[in-house]
Design a protein around this motif. Structure first.
Motif, PDB file in Angstrom:
ATOM      1  N   LYS A  43      20.180  23.819  39.696  1.00 13.92           N
ATOM      2  CA  LYS A  43      19.579  22.488  39.821  1.00 13.92           C
ATOM      3  C   LYS A  43      18.888  22.342  41.171  1.00 13.92           C
ATOM      4  N   GLN A  44      19.580  22.768  42.226  1.00 16.20           N
ATOM      5  CA  GLN A  44      19.010  22.643  43.563  1.00 16.20           C
ATOM      6  C   GLN A  44      17.762  23.499  43.707  1.00 16.20           C
ATOM      7  N   LEU A  45      17.765  24.675  43.094  1.00 16.44           N
ATOM      8  CA  LEU A  45      16.632  25.600  43.194  1.00 16.44           C
ATOM      9  C   LEU A  45      15.362  24.985  42.631  1.00 16.44           C
ATOM     10  N   ILE A  46      15.443  24.451  41.403  1.00 17.12           N
ATOM     11  CA  ILE A  46      14.220  23.934  40.787  1.00 17.12           C
ATOM     12  C   ILE A  46      13.797  22.611  41.422  1.00 17.12           C
ATOM     13  N   ARG A  47      14.743  21.836  41.912  1.00 18.00           N
ATOM     14  CA  ARG A  47      14.373  20.564  42.528  1.00 18.00           C
ATOM     15  C   ARG A  47      13.731  20.772  43.905  1.00 18.00           C
ATOM     16  N   SER A  48      14.143  21.801  44.606  1.00 18.41           N
ATOM     17  CA  SER A  48      13.482  22.096  45.883  1.00 18.41           C
ATOM     18  C   SER A  48      12.064  22.595  45.650  1.00 18.41           C
ATOM     19  N   ARG A  49      11.826  23.248  44.522  1.00 18.58           N
ATOM     20  CA  ARG A  49      10.475  23.705  44.193  1.00 18.58           C
ATOM     21  C   ARG A  49       9.568  22.523  43.859  1.00 18.58           C
ATOM     22  N   LYS A  50      10.122  21.522  43.190  1.00 22.10           N
ATOM     23  CA  LYS A  50       9.322  20.330  42.899  1.00 22.10           C
ATOM     24  C   LYS A  50       8.935  19.626  44.192  1.00 22.10           C
ATOM     25  N   ALA A  51       9.868  19.530  45.121  1.00 22.35           N
ATOM     26  CA  ALA A  51       9.567  18.912  46.409  1.00 22.35           C
ATOM     27  C   ALA A  51       8.470  19.679  47.129  1.00 22.35           C
ATOM     28  N   ALA A  52       8.483  21.016  47.004  1.00 22.70           N
ATOM     29  CA  ALA A  52       7.455  21.849  47.642  1.00 22.70           C
ATOM     30  C   ALA A  52       6.089  21.592  47.018  1.00 22.70           C
ATOM     31  N   LEU A  53       6.038  21.410  45.703  1.00 21.45           N
ATOM     32  CA  LEU A  53       4.775  21.132  45.014  1.00 21.45           C
ATOM     33  C   LEU A  53       4.161  19.835  45.543  1.00 21.45           C
ATOM     34  N   TYR A  54       4.959  18.793  45.635  1.00 19.67           N
ATOM     35  CA  TYR A  54       4.442  17.509  46.112  1.00 19.67           C
ATOM     36  C   TYR A  54       4.087  17.581  47.599  1.00 19.67           C
ATOM     37  N   ARG A  55       4.844  18.376  48.327  1.00 22.52           N
ATOM     38  CA  ARG A  55       4.530  18.556  49.743  1.00 22.52           C
ATOM     39  C   ARG A  55       3.151  19.189  49.890  1.00 22.52           C
ATOM     40  N   GLY A  56       2.857  20.156  49.041  1.00 23.80           N
ATOM     41  CA  GLY A  56       1.552  20.801  49.070  1.00 23.80           C
ATOM     42  C   GLY A  56       0.430  19.859  48.695  1.00 23.80           C
ATOM     43  N   MET A  57       0.708  18.914  47.813  1.00 22.35           N
ATOM     44  CA  MET A  57      -0.316  17.936  47.425  1.00 22.35           C
ATOM     45  C   MET A  57      -0.466  16.836  48.454  1.00 22.35           C
ATOM     46  N   GLY A  58       0.420  16.826  49.455  1.00 20.01           N
ATOM     47  CA  GLY A  58       0.364  15.754  50.441  1.00 20.01           C
ATOM     48  C   GLY A  58       0.763  14.426  49.852  1.00 20.01           C
ATOM     49  N   ALA A  59       1.601  14.475  48.830  1.00 15.66           N
ATOM     50  CA  ALA A  59       2.013  13.255  48.133  1.00 15.66           C
ATOM     51  C   ALA A  59       3.510  13.060  48.282  1.00 15.66           C
ATOM     52  N   ALA A  60       3.928  11.835  48.228  1.00 14.16           N
ATOM     53  CA  ALA A  60       5.358  11.534  48.272  1.00 14.16           C
ATOM     54  C   ALA A  60       6.004  11.982  46.971  1.00 14.16           C
ATOM     55  N   ALA A  61       7.166  12.568  47.087  1.00 19.11           N
ATOM     56  CA  ALA A  61       7.887  12.977  45.889  1.00 19.11           C
ATOM     57  C   ALA A  61       8.233  11.762  45.052  1.00 19.11           C
ATOM     58  N   GLU A  62       8.325  11.980  43.735  1.00 22.04           N
ATOM     59  CA  GLU A  62       8.668  10.880  42.847  1.00 22.04           C
ATOM     60  C   GLU A  62      10.045  10.334  43.189  1.00 22.04           C
ATOM     61  N   ALA A  63      10.236   9.069  42.941  1.00 19.66           N
ATOM     62  CA  ALA A  63      11.539   8.443  43.195  1.00 19.66           C
ATOM     63  C   ALA A  63      12.622   9.136  42.386  1.00 19.66           C
ATOM     64  N   ALA A  64      13.797   9.218  42.972  1.00 19.98           N
ATOM     65  CA  ALA A  64      14.913   9.881  42.297  1.00 19.98           C
ATOM     66  C   ALA A  64      15.199   9.219  40.956  1.00 19.98           C
ATOM     67  N   ASP A  65      15.405  10.041  39.952  1.00 16.98           N
ATOM     68  CA  ASP A  65      15.674   9.564  38.597  1.00 16.98           C
ATOM     69  C   ASP A  65      16.867  10.346  38.069  1.00 16.98           C
ATOM     70  N   ALA A  66      17.938   9.640  37.756  1.00 18.35           N
ATOM     71  CA  ALA A  66      19.157  10.301  37.290  1.00 18.35           C
ATOM     72  C   ALA A  66      18.930  11.069  36.000  1.00 18.35           C
TER      73      ALA A  66
END
Length: 537
Positions: free
Chosen positions: A412-435
């Motif tokens: 879970k941590q692995l794929i979620r850190s990759r999503k954060a990296a994608l948004y970081r590359g776009m210069g965009a704020a990551a989506e709000a946490a969703d359970a």
């Protein structure tokens, strides 16, 4: 760059279109292609694989004990008598070899926690990994089914109250499950040409494409998830299931590609509808459920109506193994519907299955699926290959024994850190946490990426670009491959990004490429409207 006409490719499945994108992305020499199209994970579970190979070595020793008087190279079946004691000696002698301690623990878990006979388990595993006998029973090996059932209970049902028991059919991954189920539902008159089925969209593309084939001719209606509401189904959309013309509801949960699990509220609402529609067939494909927090399958909520499909491919990094199961409750709508068929249809089916049983009218739907998978006449050779079943069992035991859920938390941590990296590359704020978010995939759609600029730009862009134009430009200019979201039933032009198959820095690069392309269109928009550059850097 010459503008490419992509309109002629709009009818292609996204998985076929992917091949065209890969050709473009790989057309520039000395450029790294970043293929985030297909969801093949680049991680895998090693401990149960080590266990598989060490079990194979033990099984070979067992085989060579038989017929040892013959010339070398000839073995026989393992012997049940004393096998547990011989295995204990094997594990003591090789205790420091990777996988051996896992195997020893697995035997202990099977014996002490599941209450099964350790010797019978070892014998089934050894015979299975040697592949020296047909799969018997053909649906699934006897103890293997009991063990995998415990895994399915834990991951798909959890603590939700569940009455009764269910059957499993081990199949060649989720794709085989889909193929077999569509075929058997048609053959057994559960779904007929012209029937209406509902699809929870977005959804894995074959669920859209298969019903449209000539041999099925089913009419589809969409139950659309709302991206503005966390990709959940509204009550208004779910109320479409109340129409008695809708024979079945198919969904992927968590969804593909939004990667969001159906909320508890929506599951409860579906269960309410099913109480009013006890004749509604449900099929839930829960391959990504093991990546979700506190996952509960629709199978747990509505076991009488639901067929469960689960694949081991993504969670364990085992796409090449082709491992999956079909589950049906021992008391289910499918068997009851077959029992109520008109006499002519029932007689035809009885004749179809009469060569494999003297009481074809009592043949369970799940056993009909097994027979149909081998065109009935080859039912005696049906069943998933036994080494595949052994690996499935070892994957299941690995998860069951991991009471701290170390592997699951790491994935879970692995794929979620990759999503954060994608948004970081776009210069965009990551989506709000969703359970309910799982994040195995993420959808980047035109409206979402351009929302910060304004609705006028979004409208201009949608009016300006051709189908798949952005995806082709990403492939050709940046070597980035994404799948078109439209092929999964999304409403707006979008790209599906798999967060499972590249490294973190690769997602930063993808994000930058997406942002660069968006900003180029924004410059064109400003130029065409006589405005200065307002691109955000």
């Amino acid at each position: 760059m010459t503008k490419r006409d992509t309109s002629t490719l709009a009818s292609l499945s996204p998985f076929e279109l992917k091949d065209e994108l890969i050709k473009l992305a790989g057309s520039v020499s000395n450029r790294l292609m970043l293929n985030a199209g297909r969801g093949n994970p680049n991680f895998l579970a090693t401990i149960p694989r080590h266990g598989f190979w060490q079990l194979g070595l033990f099984a070979m020793v067992e085989s060579e004990r038989s017929f040892s008087y013959l010339s070398p190279g000839i073995g026989g079946f393992p012997r049940r008598a004393g096998i547990e004691e011989r295995f204990d000696l094997f594990t003591r002698a090789h205790h420091d070899v990777p996988g051996v301690s896992f195997l020893a623990g697995a035997v202990s878990y099977v014996r002490d926690q599941l209450g099964l006979d350790g010797g019978d388990f070892l014998y089934e595993m050894c015979e299975g990994i040697l592949a020296c006998n047909y799969p018997v029973p053909d649906r699934m090996l006897r103890l293997s089914e009991k063990i995998v059932k415990q895994y399915i209970r834990r991951e798909m049902i959890g603590t939700h109250p569940f009455v009764g028991d269910f059957d499993l059919y081990a199949v060649e991954g989720g794709t085989a499950a889909m193929t077999y189920l569509f075929s058997s539902m048609r053959t057994n008159h559960l779904l007929k040409a012209g029937d209406v089925i509902a699809l929870g969209k977005p959804i894995f593309t074959p669920y859209i494409e298969i019903p449209e084939l000539a041999e099925y001719q089913l009419h589809e209606i969409a139950i659309d998830a709302d991206p503005a509401n966390g990709w959940q189904y509204s009550k208004k959309e779910l109320d479409k299931l109340r129409d008695p013309k809708v024979k079945a509801f198919f969904l992927v949960n968590p969804s593909n590609p939004p990667s969001v699990r159906v909320s508890d509220e929506s599951l409860a609402y579906i269960a309410e509808i099913v109480k009013e529609r006890p004749d509604l067939i449900l099929l839930t494909d829960d391959v990504y459920g093991t990546f979700a927090d506190n996952f509960v399958s629709l199978f747990a909520m509505c076991p009488y109506n639901t067929i469960l499909v689960y694949s081991y491919s993504k969670y364990f990094g085992a796409t090449g193994w082709r491992l999956g199961v079909i589950a049906t409750h021992k008391s289910n709508l499918l068997d009851d519907a077959i029992a109520k068929l008109p006499k002519a249809e029932a007689a035809s089916l009885n004749k179809r299955y009469s060569s494999i049983t003297t009481a074809p009218e009592k043949l369970l739907f799940i056993d009909r699926v097994v027979a149909d998978s081998r065109t009935v006449a080859l039912n005696h050779t049906a069943g998933l290959s036994t080494p595949q079943q052994v690996q499935m069992v070892l994957f299941s035991l690995f998860s069951l024994m991991d009471t701290a859920e170390t592997y699951k938390k790491t994935m879970k941590q692995l794929i979620r850190s990759r999503k954060a990296a994608l948004y970081r590359g776009m210069g965009a704020a990551a989506e709000a946490a969703d359970a309910n978010a799982v994040d195995y995939y993420t959808l980047l759609d035109v409206e979402q990426l351009s929302r910060e600029v304004g609705p006028e730009f979004v409208k201009w862009l949608l009016d300006t670009i051709q189908p798949h134009e952005l995806l082709f430009r990403l492939a050709e200019e940046a070597g980035v491959v994404l799948l078109p979201g439209g092929g999964f039933g999304t409403r707006h032009p979008s790209g599906r990004v798999s967060l499972a198959n590249l490294n973190e820095e690769d997602y930063v690069k993808i994000g930058r490429s997406v942002r660069k392309l968006r900003d180029e269109y924004l410059e064109r928009y400003h130029a065409s409207h006589g405005k200065g550059s307002k691109s955000k850097k």
